[in-house]
Design an enzyme around this catalytic site. Structure first.
Site, mmCIF file in Angstrom:
data_model
loop_
_atom_site.group_PDB
_atom_site.id
_atom_site.type_symbol
_atom_site.label_atom_id
_atom_site.label_comp_id
_atom_site.label_asym_id
_atom_site.label_seq_id
_atom_site.Cartn_x
_atom_site.Cartn_y
_atom_site.Cartn_z
ATOM 1 N N LYS A 183 6.662 1.281 7.612
ATOM 2 C CA LYS A 183 6.622 2.328 6.587
ATOM 3 C C LYS A 183 7.899 3.158 6.613
ATOM 4 C CE LYS A 183 3.554 6.097 5.064
ATOM 5 N NZ LYS A 183 2.262 6.768 5.332
ATOM 6 N N SER A 216 -0.838 6.962 1.659
ATOM 7 C CA SER A 216 0.568 6.831 1.323
ATOM 8 C C SER A 216 1.216 5.567 1.891
ATOM 9 C CB SER A 216 1.320 8.062 1.863
ATOM 10 O OG SER A 216 1.187 8.137 3.294
ATOM 11 N N SER A 218 -4.332 7.793 4.892
ATOM 12 C CA SER A 218 -3.252 6.926 4.422
ATOM 13 C C SER A 218 -3.168 5.555 5.063
ATOM 14 C CB SER A 218 -1.906 7.636 4.601
ATOM 15 O OG SER A 218 -1.849 8.781 3.788
#
Length: 439
Positions: free
Chosen positions: A83, A152, A176
């Protein structure tokens, strides 16, 4: 976009690569070809000019370092998506934002160093909502490209679901990891708060921020967790085949699930009860609205503090959703924030006390309020993760059927603080029971 390829089981991929099937240079070629073919439509990865050249060089170096199969580490050659709030040496960190990447730079995250020490190849940075907050990135759901993949950690979940990589790193402040795993139909594991080092990661709300991961199945999550988590004790799950009480947190929290999620969750509970599991309904969070309010105070206040310098210098470059969240945090009274932190400690202690009193070994709940919503303007509702993230508890999202529209749904399994090993062992047991019932 074509339907996603089946996710790659991490344990099988890792075993094959350690055995030299295929040789790492060929593996790197196949990996890059797969990303180049699929990702222009999926947008799971941050674009990287020269990705193939970089990975080919890293693959050759790794193969030269470990010529004998018996010496190869656990994740030898495994491709992992990371990420884009997690710093990786050699790759810029953008955090899904328009800020100059040099501003966000710094030493490589410890979790990336652990992955690389275990032989993993970083396939690239995966797309994140801006600063892991609410402004979504361009990633699409591999099952239905018009639907959100969640967030996210959107790119990480989608990359695993589409079969681009067998392992991806995400982070969770509220929902997330668990929510995008459910939306994309993969396993998402969010360990106990602090179990994976968070240094080298752009903060959102440091009192809640937790690194997590995505895999095709629970066995893969356990393999990766053994590399990433501090003090992993793989034998601690040995009691997972014995009796276990599954707690169902009835009341206003569970009422937040939408009709499709609630219906499928009820069917899952029936399946587990028929398989001999003991279910116990407990009104665990009667004050759910207050818990959610306290969590929001913590996340917004700490986001404003974490971004104080960057926002002062580059506020005009922030997207409006992120800027609004930070401005909200700036308005929160410090005393209200401290009260929310105290309430968090009390709530975590209450959950532990109720679990002990009721004999609950695992809490179950829907992983999301329903299937992935239509549209890419939002990453969906994180409300089903609120109490567990607030308490810092480990959680797993298991792929668990589909809604009427064919989109995936997830079953959320929540364990006791620090008992991540047992959580994964119990989740694997539930995974087997649900798979057997579906056949």
């Amino acid at each position: 976009m074509q339907p996603p390829a089946a996710p790659l089981p991490l344990t099988r991929e890792a075993a094959a690569l350690r055995a030299g099937r295929p040789p790492l240079p060929e593996h790197a070629d196949r990996l890059c070809a797969r990303i180049e073919r699929v990702d222009p439509l999926l947008h799971a990865f941050v674009p990287e000019p020269g990705r193939h050249h970089r990975l080919a060089g890293e693959a050759r170096a790794l193969a030269a370092r470990y010529p004998r199969p018996e010496d190869r580490p656990a994740l030898y050659g495994v491709a992992v998506g990371v990420k884009d709030i997690v710093r990786v040496d050699g790759l810029a960190t953008h955090a899904g934002s328009a800020l100059p990447p040099g501003v966000l730079g710094g030493p490589q995250a410890e979790l990336v160093s652990r992955l690389r020490a275990a032989g993993a190849l970083v396939a690239g940075k995966t797309v994140t909502a801006e600063f892991a907050m609410n402004a979504p990135g361009p990633t699409r759901n591999p099952h239905r490209p018009a639907h959100t993949p969640g967030g996210s950690s959107s790119g990480s979940a989608a990359a695993v679901a589409a079969g681009l990589v067998p392992l991806a790193v995400g982070t969770q402040t509220v929902g997330s990891v668990i929510r995008p795993a459910a939306y994309c139909g993969v396993v998402g594991f969010r360990p106990t708060y602090g179990r994976i080092p968070f240094d080298g990661v752009i903060p959102n709300a440091p009192s809640l921020d937790t690194a997590g991961l995505f895999t095709a199945d629970v066995a893969g999550a356990a393999l990766a967790a053994a590399v990433l988590c501090d003090d992993w004790r793989p034998d601690d799950g040995g009691e997972a085949d014995g009796p276990c009480v599954l707690g169902v947190p009835a009341g206003p929290y569970l009422d937040r699930a939408g009709p499709v999620a609630a219906e499928v969750f009820a069917a899952q509970l029936e399946t587990l009860a028929a398989a001999g599991m003991t279910l116990r309904r407990v009104d665990l969070v009667p004050d759910f609205d207050e818990v959610a309010r306290h969590l929001r105070s913590v996340t917004r206040y700490e986001a404003a503090q974490a971004h104080a310098d960057w926002f002062a210098r580059f506020g005009g470059l922030y997207r409006h959703e992120t800027a609004a969240a930070i401005r909200h945090g700036q308005e929160i009274d410090p005393d209200d924030y401290l009260a929310a932190l105290r309430a968090r400690a009390h709530f975590a202690a209450r959950v532990a006390e109720v679990a002990d009193r009721e004999g609950v070994g695992l809490w179950l709940a829907p992983a999301a309020t329903g299937p992935a919503p239509l549209g890419l303007e939002s990453t969906g509702d994180a409300v089903m993760s609120v109490p567990w993230s607030y308490a810092g508890l480990p959680a797993v999202s298991l792929p668990a059927g589909t809604g009427t529209d064919g989109l995936p749904l997830g079953l959320q399994c929540v364990g006791a603080a620090g008992a991540d090993e047992r959580l994964l062992a119990l989740a694997a047991r539930l995974e087997r029971l649900l798979a057997a019932a579906a056949r």
